[in-house]
Write a protein that holds these residues in place. Structure first.
Motif, PDB file in Angstrom:
ATOM      1  N   ASP A 119       0.849  -1.200   0.000  1.00 19.16           N
ATOM      2  CA  ASP A 119       0.000   0.000   0.000  1.00 19.16           C
ATOM      3  C   ASP A 119       0.878   1.241   0.000  1.00 19.16           C
ATOM      4  O   ASP A 119       1.941   1.248   0.635  1.00 19.16           O
ATOM      5  CB  ASP A 119      -0.895   0.029   1.250  1.00 19.16           C
ATOM      6  CG  ASP A 119      -1.837  -1.166   1.270  1.00 19.16           C
ATOM      7  OD1 ASP A 119      -2.381  -1.494   0.198  1.00 19.16           O
ATOM      8  OD2 ASP A 119      -1.999  -1.780   2.350  1.00 19.16           O
ATOM      9  N   ILE A 120       0.379   2.278  -0.698  1.00 18.10           N
ATOM     10  CA  ILE A 120       1.116   3.547  -0.684  1.00 18.10           C
ATOM     11  C   ILE A 120       0.444   4.455   0.334  1.00 18.10           C
ATOM     12  O   ILE A 120      -0.778   4.612   0.310  1.00 18.10           O
ATOM     13  CB  ILE A 120       1.089   4.204  -2.085  1.00 18.10           C
ATOM     14  CG1 ILE A 120       1.793   3.277  -3.080  1.00 18.10           C
ATOM     15  CG2 ILE A 120       1.753   5.581  -2.063  1.00 18.10           C
ATOM     16  CD1 ILE A 120       1.680   3.696  -4.532  1.00 18.10           C
ATOM     17  N   MET A 121       1.209   5.008   1.268  1.00 15.71           N
ATOM     18  CA  MET A 121       0.592   5.885   2.266  1.00 15.71           C
ATOM     19  C   MET A 121       1.395   7.158   2.470  1.00 15.71           C
ATOM     20  O   MET A 121       2.582   7.198   2.174  1.00 15.71           O
ATOM     21  CB  MET A 121       0.402   5.128   3.591  1.00 15.71           C
ATOM     22  CG  MET A 121       1.660   4.643   4.246  1.00 15.71           C
ATOM     23  SD  MET A 121       1.285   3.500   5.618  1.00 15.71           S
ATOM     24  CE  MET A 121       1.144   4.640   6.961  1.00 15.71           C
ATOM     25  N   ARG A 122       0.706   8.187   2.978  1.00 16.30           N
ATOM     26  CA  ARG A 122       1.377   9.460   3.277  1.00 16.30           C
ATOM     27  C   ARG A 122       1.299   9.732   4.762  1.00 16.30           C
ATOM     28  O   ARG A 122       0.249   9.549   5.382  1.00 16.30           O
ATOM     29  CB  ARG A 122       0.699  10.610   2.533  1.00 16.30           C
ATOM     30  CG  ARG A 122       1.115  10.655   1.095  1.00 16.30           C
ATOM     31  CD  ARG A 122       0.877  12.014   0.442  1.00 16.30           C
ATOM     32  NE  ARG A 122       1.480  11.974  -0.893  1.00 16.30           N
ATOM     33  CZ  ARG A 122       2.702  12.402  -1.164  1.00 16.30           C
ATOM     34  NH1 ARG A 122       3.449  12.926  -0.212  1.00 16.30           N
ATOM     35  NH2 ARG A 122       3.186  12.312  -2.389  1.00 16.30           N
ATOM     36  N   LEU A 123       2.398  10.155   5.334  1.00 13.92           N
ATOM     37  CA  LEU A 123       2.452  10.484   6.754  1.00 13.92           C
ATOM     38  C   LEU A 123       2.892  11.931   6.886  1.00 13.92           C
ATOM     39  O   LEU A 123       3.770  12.379   6.150  1.00 13.92           O
ATOM     40  CB  LEU A 123       3.466   9.598   7.479  1.00 13.92           C
ATOM     41  CG  LEU A 123       3.184   8.090   7.510  1.00 13.92           C
ATOM     42  CD1 LEU A 123       4.392   7.346   8.074  1.00 13.92           C
ATOM     43  CD2 LEU A 123       1.955   7.794   8.354  1.00 13.92           C
ATOM     44  N   GLY A 124       2.297  12.662   7.839  1.00 10.45           N
ATOM     45  CA  GLY A 124       2.715  14.034   8.112  1.00 10.45           C
ATOM     46  C   GLY A 124       2.521  14.940   6.920  1.00 10.45           C
ATOM     47  O   GLY A 124       1.625  14.717   6.102  1.00 10.45           O
ATOM     48  N   THR A 132      -1.657  13.864  15.985  1.00 16.74           N
ATOM     49  CA  THR A 132      -2.854  13.168  15.553  1.00 16.74           C
ATOM     50  C   THR A 132      -2.593  11.657  15.520  1.00 16.74           C
ATOM     51  O   THR A 132      -2.059  11.134  14.556  1.00 16.74           O
ATOM     52  CB  THR A 132      -3.251  13.673  14.138  1.00 16.74           C
ATOM     53  OG1 THR A 132      -3.084  15.087  14.105  1.00 16.74           O
ATOM     54  CG2 THR A 132      -4.691  13.329  13.811  1.00 16.74           C
ATOM     55  N   GLY A 133      -2.940  11.010  16.597  1.00 15.87           N
ATOM     56  CA  GLY A 133      -2.725   9.546  16.663  1.00 15.87           C
ATOM     57  C   GLY A 133      -1.277   9.199  16.990  1.00 15.87           C
ATOM     58  O   GLY A 133      -0.489  10.043  17.430  1.00 15.87           O
ATOM     59  N   TYR A 134      -0.931   7.940  16.812  1.00 14.17           N
ATOM     60  CA  TYR A 134       0.439   7.500  17.085  1.00 14.17           C
ATOM     61  C   TYR A 134       1.420   8.216  16.158  1.00 14.17           C
ATOM     62  O   TYR A 134       1.072   8.550  15.025  1.00 14.17           O
ATOM     63  CB  TYR A 134       0.574   5.986  16.861  1.00 14.17           C
ATOM     64  CG  TYR A 134      -0.239   5.137  17.797  1.00 14.17           C
ATOM     65  CD1 TYR A 134      -0.311   5.440  19.155  1.00 14.17           C
ATOM     66  CD2 TYR A 134      -0.932   4.021  17.330  1.00 14.17           C
ATOM     67  CE1 TYR A 134      -1.053   4.656  20.022  1.00 14.17           C
ATOM     68  CE2 TYR A 134      -1.670   3.231  18.195  1.00 14.17           C
ATOM     69  CZ  TYR A 134      -1.733   3.553  19.538  1.00 14.17           C
ATOM     70  OH  TYR A 134      -2.458   2.786  20.389  1.00 14.17           O
TER      71      TYR A 134
END
Ligand SMILES: Cc1cc2nc3c(=O)[nH]c(=O)nc-3n(C[C@H](O)[C@H](O)[C@H](O)COP(=O)(O)OP(=O)(O)OC[C@H]3O[C@@H](n4cnc5c(N)ncnc54)[C@H](O)[C@@H]3O)c2cc1C
Length: 417
Positions: A119-124, A132-134
């Motif tokens: 999966d491709i995901m974006r953080l920050g 916001t969350g962990y």
């Protein structure tokens, strides 16, 4: 990654391969993801003081790119001319300026990554604050390519200091040199930009390599101190105060470098130490143990005992301001390769155990990788290791991504099922 999950083959991310814990070595074969051509600057945002880059960008390029605008990326390691930013984030690399500016993780604001499942995901993003969350970004920072693959990284930029000055200070002993570290911070009230040290042995080997002599015959240790600020006038008083304090504390001599040419001369010794040790012995173990600051002299005494016990030389240098010691074990030239490979394990075990007994740990910047995996239990308790294994198992149940590094999965597997 989806194909790797389906067919169960390992995938190992690799930046420039300068890592010193075997992190980018595909120990179970499979596919190596080499980021050489993912080397674009994706977005430079002067108004938000950020830069977004692909992982294969050579770290030094970032500062070349932004310095004209008076900006600075401060989290880089000393290998900045050859390593990549992807490798820096994966190792949470830190360098000679960590004492003032901190390490890579402090500057990572966001990232795009690919999970072990594909999966491709974006953080920050470009936000300076975010609870916001962990804190998944900081879980990924320092994960050594075992939890996710970074494909874009957003970094924070800060103002470029206008001036810096270096001091090279010789002391008769390590104890005198290290005693100066807290003194500088509390008596002169300065947080130096860099506070490096070299013991007598590493000074001797590097001076020989460079064809130079150590200016102070009685020197048992050297401190290299850098301070920076907005302009030279503002830092002049500070470096004078540090110089005086060192002389009062028993320094043999204080050399000041206030021009780039003099600075280069002073740093030449420190920058060449790794090369000089490799030249002396092509077989070395480059360590990066960390102890609480005040325990540096005690740790160096332990190192001298280990040298005697095993009949090897262990020149030691590093980041005095961080308690981070590059104790570098050199192969005894009379040993065969086989003897060296067996003895090196025993020497490392002794070194790590002594370091742990002083409240230290086995890696401050180079990571665990495959090299230090079997020693993790010396410095991490059982529940901590189980938590790390649980994280690995949750994110990568099939052990596809960079297997054999840092920890195994909860079921004890270190390679694809
Ligand atoms: C002379 C010398 C000096 C050094 N000085 C320092 C120093 O001052 N401070 C310091 O911290 N280190 C130092 N190092 C060690 C090394 O340069 C750093 O660890 C650096 O961060 C590694 O970057 P790299 O691009 O070479 O990564 P590699 O060695 O290729 O890989 C390192 C790790 O990062 C992972 N990785 C690489 N790219 C990605 C990606 N895109 N996504 C996910 N994971 C990835 C790999 O799987 C591996 O686990 C030094 C090394 C040398 C040879």
């Amino acid at each position: 990654m989806k194909l790797a999950q389906q067919l169960h083959f390992p995938v190992t991310p690799r930046g420039a391969g300068t890592g010193l814990s075997g992190g980018a070595v595909p120990v179970f074969g499979g596919l190596v993801l080499y980021f050489d051509r993912m080397d674009k600057i994706v977005d430079y945002d002067k108004k938000n003081l950020t830069i977004t880059v692909q992982p294969g960008v050579i770290t030094n390029r970032i500062n070349d790119y932004v310095k004209g605008d008076g900006l600075f990326y401060a989290g880089y390691p000393m290998s900045y001319e050859s390593c990549t930013i992807g490798g820096n984030v994966a190792e949470n690399a830190g360098g000679g300026k960590a004492i003032k500016y901190g390490v890579t993780g402090r500057y990572v604001m966001g990232m795009e990554m690919v999970t072990p499942a594909g999966d491709i995901m974006r953080l920050g993003g470009k936000r300076l604050k975010d609870v916001t969350g962990y804190n998944l970004i900081q879980l990924m920072v320092g994960s050594e390519g075992t939890l996710g693959i970074f494909t874009e990284i957003t970094l924070r930029l800060i103002p470029l200091p206008g001036a810096s000055i270096d001091l090279m200070v010789y002391f008769t002993s390590i104890d005198d040199a290290i005693a100066m570290v807290p003194e500088i911070m509390t008596k002169v009230n300065i947080l130096p930009t860099a506070l490096e040290f070299m013991d007598r042995l590493s000074l001797e080997i590097t001076s020989d390599f460079l064809g130079e002599t150590i200016p102070q015959r009685d020197a048992g240790a050297m401190l290299l101190i850098t301070i920076d600020g907005a302009d030279s006038a503002r830092i002049e008083a500070d470096y004078e105060a540090i110089g005086e304090l060192c002389l009062e504390g028993g320094a043999l001599d204080v050399l000041v470098a206030d021009t780039p040419a003099k600075s280069e001369k002073i740093w030449k010794v420190r920058r060449n130490v790794h090369e000089a040790l490799r030249h002396r012995s092509p077989h070395t173990c480059s360590e990066d143990i960390v102890v609480p600051l005040a325990s540096i002299p005690e740790m160096v005494r332990h190192i001298r005992k280990i040298e005697e016990r095993f009949g090897v030389l262990i020149p030691t240098f590093g980041h005095a301001g961080d308690g981070n010691l590059h104790a570098t074990v050199l192969k005894n030239s009379e040993w065969s390769a086989e003897t060296w490979s067996n003895r090196a394990q025993e020497i490392l075990k002794a070194l790590y155990a002594d370091c742990a007994s002083l409240g230290g740990t086995i890696s401050g910047e180079h990571g665990i990788g495959s090299k230090r995996k079997s020693y993790l239990h010396l410095v991490c308790d059982e529940p901590s290791i189980r938590m790390m294994e649980a994280i690995k198992s949750a994110l990568d149940p099939g052990c596809i991504l960079n297997p054999g590094k840092v920890v195994d999965s909860l079921r004890g597997s270190s390679h694809p099922a």
